[in-house]
Motif scaffolding. Structure first.
Motif, mmCIF file in Angstrom:
data_model
loop_
_atom_site.group_PDB
_atom_site.id
_atom_site.type_symbol
_atom_site.label_atom_id
_atom_site.label_comp_id
_atom_site.label_asym_id
_atom_site.label_seq_id
_atom_site.Cartn_x
_atom_site.Cartn_y
_atom_site.Cartn_z
ATOM 1 N N GLN A 71 -6.541 43.110 38.415
ATOM 2 C CA GLN A 71 -7.516 43.365 39.543
ATOM 3 C C GLN A 71 -7.092 42.519 40.694
ATOM 4 O O GLN A 71 -7.657 42.437 41.711
ATOM 5 N N ILE A 72 -6.026 41.942 40.551
ATOM 6 C CA ILE A 72 -5.443 40.827 41.636
ATOM 7 C C ILE A 72 -3.929 41.194 42.013
ATOM 8 O O ILE A 72 -3.152 41.279 40.974
ATOM 9 N N ALA A 73 -3.822 41.660 43.105
ATOM 10 C CA ALA A 73 -2.345 41.855 43.810
ATOM 11 C C ALA A 73 -1.884 40.605 44.537
ATOM 12 O O ALA A 73 -2.823 40.345 45.498
ATOM 13 N N VAL A 74 -0.730 40.396 44.439
ATOM 14 C CA VAL A 74 -0.045 39.200 45.204
ATOM 15 C C VAL A 74 1.296 39.731 45.920
ATOM 16 O O VAL A 74 1.946 40.299 45.257
ATOM 17 N N VAL A 75 1.293 39.566 47.061
ATOM 18 C CA VAL A 75 2.688 39.728 47.975
ATOM 19 C C VAL A 75 3.006 38.397 48.306
ATOM 20 O O VAL A 75 2.421 37.665 49.158
ATOM 21 N N LEU A 76 4.248 37.937 47.778
ATOM 22 C CA LEU A 76 4.723 36.897 48.042
ATOM 23 C C LEU A 76 5.794 36.638 49.357
ATOM 24 O O LEU A 76 6.278 37.669 49.651
ATOM 25 N N GLN A 77 5.959 35.441 49.580
ATOM 26 C CA GLN A 77 6.982 35.281 50.629
ATOM 27 C C GLN A 77 8.425 35.761 50.269
ATOM 28 O O GLN A 77 8.988 36.584 50.931
ATOM 29 N N ASP A 78 8.668 35.273 49.118
ATOM 30 C CA ASP A 78 9.926 35.391 48.383
ATOM 31 C C ASP A 78 9.722 36.874 47.553
ATOM 32 O O ASP A 78 9.426 36.585 46.278
ATOM 33 N N VAL A 79 9.999 37.837 48.119
ATOM 34 C CA VAL A 79 9.848 39.151 47.211
ATOM 35 C C VAL A 79 11.035 39.344 46.376
ATOM 36 O O VAL A 79 12.336 39.227 46.472
ATOM 37 N N PHE A 80 10.779 39.460 44.947
ATOM 38 C CA PHE A 80 11.542 39.841 44.054
ATOM 39 C C PHE A 80 11.661 41.269 43.621
ATOM 40 O O PHE A 80 10.520 41.963 43.216
ATOM 41 N N LEU A 81 12.822 42.014 43.871
ATOM 42 C CA LEU A 81 12.917 43.352 43.501
ATOM 43 C C LEU A 81 14.053 43.429 42.261
ATOM 44 O O LEU A 81 14.900 42.745 42.135
ATOM 45 N N PHE A 82 13.706 44.492 41.391
ATOM 46 C CA PHE A 82 14.542 44.408 40.418
ATOM 47 C C PHE A 82 15.926 45.592 40.757
ATOM 48 O O PHE A 82 15.796 46.387 41.564
ATOM 49 N N ALA A 83 16.747 45.533 39.922
ATOM 50 C CA ALA A 83 17.994 46.377 40.421
ATOM 51 C C ALA A 83 17.564 47.791 39.770
ATOM 52 O O ALA A 83 18.224 48.213 38.745
ATOM 53 N N ASP A 84 17.001 48.552 40.578
ATOM 54 C CA ASP A 84 16.312 49.790 40.130
ATOM 55 C C ASP A 84 15.878 50.547 41.592
ATOM 56 O O ASP A 84 16.361 50.263 42.527
ATOM 57 N N THR A 85 15.392 51.900 41.334
ATOM 58 C CA THR A 85 14.982 52.570 42.593
ATOM 59 C C THR A 85 13.651 52.043 43.258
ATOM 60 O O THR A 85 13.041 51.198 42.625
ATOM 61 N N ASN A 100 18.646 52.905 45.165
ATOM 62 C CA ASN A 100 18.764 51.791 44.147
ATOM 63 C C ASN A 100 19.092 50.765 44.933
ATOM 64 O O ASN A 100 19.854 50.534 45.735
ATOM 65 N N VAL A 101 18.219 49.536 44.975
ATOM 66 C CA VAL A 101 18.234 48.484 45.858
ATOM 67 C C VAL A 101 19.073 47.248 45.040
ATOM 68 O O VAL A 101 19.193 46.253 45.921
ATOM 69 N N LYS A 102 19.502 47.416 44.166
ATOM 70 C CA LYS A 102 20.646 46.512 43.409
ATOM 71 C C LYS A 102 19.919 45.109 43.078
ATOM 72 O O LYS A 102 18.749 45.089 43.369
ATOM 73 N N GLU A 103 20.559 44.276 42.558
ATOM 74 C CA GLU A 103 19.780 43.008 41.838
ATOM 75 C C GLU A 103 19.073 42.429 43.255
ATOM 76 O O GLU A 103 19.731 42.088 44.217
ATOM 77 N N ARG A 104 18.052 42.039 42.849
ATOM 78 C CA ARG A 104 17.094 41.237 43.683
ATOM 79 C C ARG A 104 16.970 41.753 45.127
ATOM 80 O O ARG A 104 16.506 41.084 46.137
ATOM 81 N N GLY A 105 17.116 43.142 45.215
ATOM 82 C CA GLY A 105 17.036 43.767 46.213
ATOM 83 C C GLY A 105 17.836 43.636 47.386
ATOM 84 O O GLY A 105 17.484 43.724 48.622
ATOM 85 N N VAL A 106 19.214 43.233 47.012
ATOM 86 C CA VAL A 106 20.041 42.917 47.919
ATOM 87 C C VAL A 106 20.527 43.907 49.321
ATOM 88 O O VAL A 106 21.073 43.767 50.244
ATOM 89 N N MET A 107 20.174 44.968 49.103
ATOM 90 C CA MET A 107 20.608 46.221 49.681
ATOM 91 C C MET A 107 19.333 46.255 50.914
ATOM 92 O O MET A 107 19.620 47.200 51.727
ATOM 93 N N LEU A 108 18.427 45.473 50.811
ATOM 94 C CA LEU A 108 17.286 45.578 51.745
ATOM 95 C C LEU A 108 17.235 44.365 52.691
ATOM 96 O O LEU A 108 17.478 43.138 51.861
ATOM 97 N N SER A 109 16.737 44.387 53.715
ATOM 98 C CA SER A 109 16.548 43.131 54.439
ATOM 99 C C SER A 109 15.174 42.389 54.090
ATOM 100 O O SER A 109 14.413 42.998 53.298
ATOM 101 N N SER A 110 14.963 41.208 54.596
ATOM 102 C CA SER A 110 13.733 40.449 54.169
ATOM 103 C C SER A 110 12.424 41.308 54.450
ATOM 104 O O SER A 110 11.671 41.475 53.656
ATOM 105 N N GLY A 111 12.523 42.028 55.648
ATOM 106 C CA GLY A 111 11.362 42.451 56.072
ATOM 107 C C GLY A 111 11.128 43.880 55.170
ATOM 108 O O GLY A 111 10.074 44.224 54.964
ATOM 109 N N GLN A 112 12.133 44.679 54.910
ATOM 110 C CA GLN A 112 12.150 45.664 54.206
ATOM 111 C C GLN A 112 11.515 45.623 52.823
ATOM 112 O O GLN A 112 10.815 46.121 52.190
#
Length: 584
Positions: A416-430, A470-482
């Motif tokens: 029931q609680i959603a959090v958007v962090l400053q340092d976004v973690f993305l997995f090496a996935d789509t 696929n954003v690759k490990e930790r989402g390196v294929m995207l900018s911080s804003g993305q």
């Protein structure tokens, strides 16, 4: 130490219970292998004494066929013994690995604050694989070798007890060498495991932080550090190699000297006509001595494998038996919250006797958007961590809709609680899987519709393969804003009752900020929202601003109310920090 090893062994053996029939089967194959292996030299003796010396060709052919059948049975027993032992070991490791991963995912955040990631990876992968060797290369091999030695000794005494006594006279030397070898190797293996763990931790941290290493030109310094760690690892293994290099030649020398003495003694007895032995005995004993001494030598080697597995198992069980689990004692299933939140005199510290929150009391009405501001270290993010029960409070009470959060089941509370962090973690996935986190209840259509509502569908479609990019490990294929935009969508599709934005707009470009501001307006509608503020616009539009300093709530009110306080904390903060941001 023996008690500790016995205790660890019992813990490991508990994992064999679901595979008891296979465990028993391995023992049966080990017995069969021992009998068939020892039977071949005996049949050779009978062949030489009863058919080769008397020149009985028909009897010789019969015994050759019998020896061939015994050899085939020995090969079949060897195959099933090795296959089943490895099969059992891998299934046990599979169960331990699943249990370990589930255990790790239930730990308090405090545990991960103190445990190096590289060390946990070593425990979860390398150490667990070593546990498999307890069964595939250790325990069952030792049992098989011991059985083979016992059966071989029985056959040897049955064939010629005098020669057997000569063989046994050499055994104490080998047993003593084996005992010393085992003790030395245990210490060496523990040192190897420690150095492997240190190396994994070092490499993991440097690879993850490679940008910092290169930005500050630390390559040469880190290179020298790695050389030192690598040398310690190398030295630990060399000590292991040294002990092996000493022991195995000693074992070979003892075995060869014993065999030589048997041949000399037996040969002389035959030449002198003493009838102490026969040609068949000499043929058989050349095989039997090897079958008796080699298992003893191999037992030391297999004991090393088992020792390595026991050391690894001890480290794995240290994690499995850790009391760092989040205390999920709640019985209530969290409903769709209205969203009122209350902190009552909450005290908390990450370290004992070092409080971060020193009696915080605050309340948030259902549907309100509040902003929490304050200097770094004031305790802003800590409030979010406690609301999600990542850490347990020292004293006080936190409630949602008038119910203590400890009464809710942990998983239902966090749903029931959603959090958007400053340092976004993305997995090496789509992108799609990073948004849904593989939740089967969230469809692609749900994600697309949500993206359109908050205005970021087009941004995603502009990426190669769109939602399947696929954003690759930790989402390196995207900018911080993305990455922030993806995090906003991830929070939105989960349809939370409470939304938390932890400085979620602090490091993004102006275009992404505009998209996020629009998204924020959409996803905060109809739900309680808590914003740890960094940007001025978010603070100004909040229904209430909570000002924190040194673990205390020092001011509360709207933007206008707080600015009207003469020499107020927020007023000074606004003038020194937020006003400067607004003028940029």
């Amino acid at each position: 130490m023996k008690a500790i090893k016995s205790d660890i062994f019992k813990k490991i053996m508990k994992f064999t219970k679901p595979y008891q029939w296979r465990f028993n089967g391995v023992i049966i194959w080990a017995v069969s292998l021992s009998i068939f292996a020892a039977l071949r030299p005996y049949l050779l003796k009978k062949t030489v004494d009863s058919y080769i010396e008397p020149k009985d060709s028909q009897g010789l052919l019969l015994y050759i066929v019998i020896m061939g059948v015994v050899l085939l049975l020995e090969v079949a027993s060897q195959f099933y013994f090795v296959y089943w032992a490895n099969w059992l070991g891998q299934d046990i490791v599979k169960d331990i690995r699943v249990k370990l991963f589930n255990h790790l995912s239930s730990f308090r955040m405090k545990y991960f604050d103190n445990a190096p990631v590289g060390q946990l990876v070593t425990r979860s992968v390398y150490d667990i694989e070593s546990i498999a060797k307890i069964f595939s290369q250790g325990l069952f091999m030792i049992i098989s070798d011991l059985m083979k030695m016992v059966v071989v000794l029985i056959f040897m005494f049955f064939m010629n007890w005098k020669l057997t006594l000569i063989v046994l006279a050499a055994m104490p030397i080998l047993l003593y060498a084996t005992s010393v070898f085992q003790k030395k190797m245990k210490v060496a293996f523990e040192e190897v495991r420690t150095q492997i763990s240190n190396m994994n931790t070092f490499v993991q941290e440097r690879v993850t932080g490679m940008k910092i290493v290169q930005l500050f030109s630390r390559e040469d310094i880190e290179y020298e550090k790695f050389k030192e760690i690598n040398k310690k690892h190398n030295d630990a293994w060399l000590k292991n190699v040294l002990y092996n290099s000493i022991f195995f030649p000693i074992a070979d020398i003892v075995s060869s000297l014993t065999l030589g003495f048997i041949v000399w003694y037996g040969g002389m007895s035959i030449l002198n006509g003493d009838n102490i032995t026969t040609f068949g005995d000499l043929f058989a004993y050349t095989m039997l001595i090897s079958m008796l001494f080699n298992p003893l030598r191999q037992i030391a080697d297999k004991f090393n494998e088992m020792q390595m597995g026991m050391v690894s198992a001890n480290r794995v069980f240290e994690i499995l038996e850790s009391d760092e689990l989040v205390q999920d004692t709640g019985k209530r299933e969290a409903p769709k919250f209205k969203g009122s939140i209350e902190f009552k005199d909450v005290h908390f510290g990450y370290l004992e006797k070092e409080e971060v929150l020193k009696g915080v009391s605050l309340s948030v009405n259902a549907g309100e958007t509040i902003a929490i501001v304050g200097a770094t270290g004031a305790g802003k993010s800590t409030i979010i961590n406690l609301l999600n029960r990542f850490y347990e409070i020292n004293s006080g009470e936190i409630s949602i809709d008038g119910i203590n959060i400890d009464e809710f089941r942990l998983a239902s509370l966090r749903t029931q609680i959603a959090v958007v962090l400053q340092d976004v973690f993305l997995f090496a996935d789509t992108i799609l899987n990073n948004i849904t986190l593989n939740n089967p209840d969230i469809t692609r259509e749900d994600v697309v519709n949500a993206a359109k509502k908050i205005g970021i569908h087009q941004f995603i479609m502009n990426l190669p393969n769109g939602y399947d990019y696929n954003v690759k490990e930790r989402g390196v294929m995207l900018s911080s804003g993305q990455r922030q935009l993806i995090a906003f969508l991830r929070a939105y599709v989960s349809n939370p009752s409470i939304l938390i934005l932890d400085e979620a707009t602090s490091s993004i470009d102006s275009y992404s900020e505009e998209l996020i501001q629009n998204a924020t307006e959409t996803i905060t509608q109809g739900r309680t929202s808590i914003v740890i503020a960094h940007r001025l616009a978010t603070v100004v539009n909040a229904d209430k601003i909570i000002v924190m300093d040194k673990g205390l709530v020092v001011e509360q009110g709207t933007h206008r109310e707080l600015l009207s306080l003469p020499d107020g904390f927020y007023r000074n903060l606004y003038q020194s920090q937020f006003l400067a941001v607004a003028e940029e």
